[in-house]
Write an enzyme that holds these catalytic residues in place. Structure first.
Site, PDB file in Angstrom:
ATOM      1  N   SER A 157       0.839  -1.190   0.000  1.00  0.00           N
ATOM      2  CA  SER A 157       0.000   0.000   0.000  1.00  0.00           C
ATOM      3  C   SER A 157       0.880   1.248   0.000  1.00  0.00           C
ATOM      4  O   SER A 157       1.749   1.389  -0.856  1.00  0.00           O
ATOM      5  CB  SER A 157      -0.946  -0.045   1.208  1.00  0.00           C
ATOM      6  OG  SER A 157      -1.931   0.946   1.156  1.00  0.00           O
TER       7      SER A 157
ATOM      8  N   ARG B 132     -11.861   6.231  10.223  1.00  0.00           N
ATOM      9  CA  ARG B 132     -11.458   4.826  10.207  1.00  0.00           C
ATOM     10  C   ARG B 132     -12.544   3.942   9.590  1.00  0.00           C
ATOM     11  O   ARG B 132     -12.242   2.995   8.860  1.00  0.00           O
ATOM     12  CB  ARG B 132     -11.156   4.355  11.633  1.00  0.00           C
ATOM     13  CG  ARG B 132     -10.604   2.938  11.714  1.00  0.00           C
ATOM     14  CD  ARG B 132      -9.342   2.816  10.905  1.00  0.00           C
ATOM     15  NE  ARG B 132      -8.641   1.576  11.171  1.00  0.00           N
ATOM     16  CZ  ARG B 132      -7.596   1.145  10.475  1.00  0.00           C
ATOM     17  NH1 ARG B 132      -7.146   1.870   9.470  1.00  0.00           N
ATOM     18  NH2 ARG B 132      -7.000   0.013  10.772  1.00  0.00           N
TER      19      ARG B 132
ATOM     20  N   ASP C 249      -8.864  -6.171  -4.932  1.00  0.00           N
ATOM     21  CA  ASP C 249      -8.417  -4.910  -4.329  1.00  0.00           C
ATOM     22  C   ASP C 249      -8.855  -3.773  -5.240  1.00  0.00           C
ATOM     23  O   ASP C 249      -8.242  -3.498  -6.265  1.00  0.00           O
ATOM     24  CB  ASP C 249      -6.902  -4.924  -4.162  1.00  0.00           C
ATOM     25  CG  ASP C 249      -6.363  -3.667  -3.494  1.00  0.00           C
ATOM     26  OD1 ASP C 249      -7.155  -2.746  -3.207  1.00  0.00           O
ATOM     27  OD2 ASP C 249      -5.134  -3.617  -3.251  1.00  0.00           O
TER      28      ASP C 249
ATOM     29  N   HIS D  30      -8.206  -5.063  -0.407  1.00  0.00           N
ATOM     30  CA  HIS D  30      -6.892  -4.468  -0.165  1.00  0.00           C
ATOM     31  C   HIS D  30      -6.185  -5.119   1.020  1.00  0.00           C
ATOM     32  O   HIS D  30      -4.958  -5.242   1.025  1.00  0.00           O
ATOM     33  CB  HIS D  30      -7.055  -2.967   0.078  1.00  0.00           C
ATOM     34  CG  HIS D  30      -5.757  -2.223   0.164  1.00  0.00           C
ATOM     35  ND1 HIS D  30      -4.798  -2.273  -0.828  1.00  0.00           N
ATOM     36  CD2 HIS D  30      -5.243  -1.413   1.135  1.00  0.00           C
ATOM     37  CE1 HIS D  30      -3.765  -1.519  -0.477  1.00  0.00           C
ATOM     38  NE2 HIS D  30      -4.000  -1.001   0.703  1.00  0.00           N
ATOM     39  N   ASP D  31      -6.933  -5.571   1.997  1.00  0.00           N
ATOM     40  CA  ASP D  31      -6.334  -6.197   3.178  1.00  0.00           C
ATOM     41  C   ASP D  31      -5.604  -7.493   2.862  1.00  0.00           C
ATOM     42  O   ASP D  31      -4.899  -8.028   3.729  1.00  0.00           O
ATOM     43  CB  ASP D  31      -7.415  -6.481   4.232  1.00  0.00           C
ATOM     44  CG  ASP D  31      -7.653  -5.293   5.154  1.00  0.00           C
ATOM     45  OD1 ASP D  31      -6.903  -4.300   5.042  1.00  0.00           O
ATOM     46  OD2 ASP D  31      -8.581  -5.362   5.982  1.00  0.00           O
TER      47      ASP D  31
END
Length: 377
Positions: A140, A210, A317, A350-351
């Site tokens: 990232s 968040r 992602d 994305h994680d």
């Protein structure tokens, strides 16, 4: 490590008397050729692996990747994790005192960029006597730093491992970052970034920021699989709110499991992360664009790179989509660089770069095993 000399920043400002927090794993070999620098993403730190003695739940953020016998094997490599300037995990940041006036920096902390972080990391390596890195690696925002290393210090990097990253942010990504920032700066407890002076924390804004981030880190498939439309407590009804008005104006009403998850993540984040740091780091993400000074030509921008590359992307992602990694691959191939690329069909969004996909971990292991053979030869 403390640095007395001023560090010039891209903004034209400078910062002096600053400190960088870092951790190392494994041993540096005799000729200092086995060092690997790990660059962290937005909310991570220098604590990349292992557990702190006597502390439960202190696992490093990339512990599945780094350690003895792991894909990046610390029995073979000397791994360095650095907390970036402006962060809130030990390195000098907005919550520290400005040596020029004796006041907490707060909103007056200078703007920092990916390039500034790389320059600060280079100074740390200089102090450690490490002239050349076996590799620089990050996911990232960390991947952006790894890419920038190959451009700012091409002769100091032999390999770059860039995971789930991009050569710049899309307008959509910048938009998500801006909405998150607005949530913070419009919190009544923000006080123009000088909330430290008022003894408060803009927790509401941090929670929302968040929550927005977490939505973008997960894929739609994973969200549906983990949460679907499950109600947290049905009580035999379709909703637990007694009326639309009760739902809209209640700060406690949580009906769906996904709501509970997002609020839990937001609450945790607001307890440990600094609001000004969030603003700084997301701005650094927005600003990164090595092709900007080359008329938008990424191939021309990457002509300076001389290292070997491994790039990894994940099919679901959508925040850092595979096509963005392929842009980097094409630009490197245009310059006849040595590039390996893997696009992994993983469902996690994305994680995925932080999770235990055996194909992903096996790929990284194989790449570092080949790198170690180079060092040992």
């Amino acid at each position: 490590m403390h640095f007395a000399a001023a560090l010039p920043l891209q903004s034209g400002a400078q910062i002096r008397d600053y400190a960088l927090s870092f951790e190392t794993y494994g041993r540096l070999n005799a000729d200092k050729s086995n060092a690997v620098l790990i660059c962290h993403a937005l909310n991570a730190s220098h604590h990349v692996a292992g557990l702190y003695a006597g502390q439960d739940k202190s696992e490093g953020w990339w512990d599945n990747m780094i350690g003895p016998g792991k894909p990046l094997d610390t029995d073979k490599f000397f791994v360095i994790g650095v907390n970036n300037l402006g962060s809130c995990f030990g390195s000098t940041g907005p919550m520290h005192v400005n040596p020029d006036n004796g006041r907490v920096y707060g909103a007056d902390f200078p703007v920092v960029t990916v390039e500034d972080w790389v320059n600060a990391q280079a100074r740390l390596l200089d102090a450690m006597g490490i002239a050349t890195l076996a590799a620089v690696m990050g996911g990232s925002l960390g991947g952006m730093q790894a890419l920038s290393w190959t451009l700012q210090y091409p002769q100091r990097v032999r390999h770059a491992v860039v995971v789930a990253s991009a050569p710049n942010l899309t307008a959509e990504n910048i938009a998500f970052n801006e909405v998150a920032r607005r949530a913070i700066v419009t919190d009544p407890d923000f006080h123009g970034g000088h909330f430290y002076d008022h003894g408060v924390i803009p927790k509401r804004g941090l929670r929302i920021a968040r929550m927005i981030g977490h939505i973008t880190y997960l894929s739609d498939d994973v969200m549906n699989e983990k949460f679907g439309r499950q109600l947290r407590s049905t009580l035999g009804h379709e909703t637990t709110a007694t009326s639309v008005e009760a739902y809209l104006y209640s700060t406690q009403e949580i009906e769906f499991q996904i709501e509970s998850y997002l609020r839990h993540q937001g609450d945790k984040f607001a307890e440990y992360f600094d609001a000004n740091t969030y603003l700084l780091i997301t701005r650094a993400l927005d600003y990164f664009d090595p092709a900007r000074d080359h008329g938008g030509d990424l191939s021309q921008a990457l002509a300076r790179a001389s290292s070997k590359f491994l790039l990894v992307s994940f099919t679901t992602d959508w925040r850092f989509a595979p096509k963005r990694s392929r842009e980097i691959v094409k630009a490197l191939l245009d310059n006849r660089r040595d590039v390996s690329y893997a696009e992994i069909d993983a469902p996690h969004g994305h994680d995925a770069f932080l999770l235990d996909d055996p194909r992903y971990l096996g790929l990284v292991r194989s790449y570092f095993d080949g790198m170690f053979k180079e060092i040992a030869a």
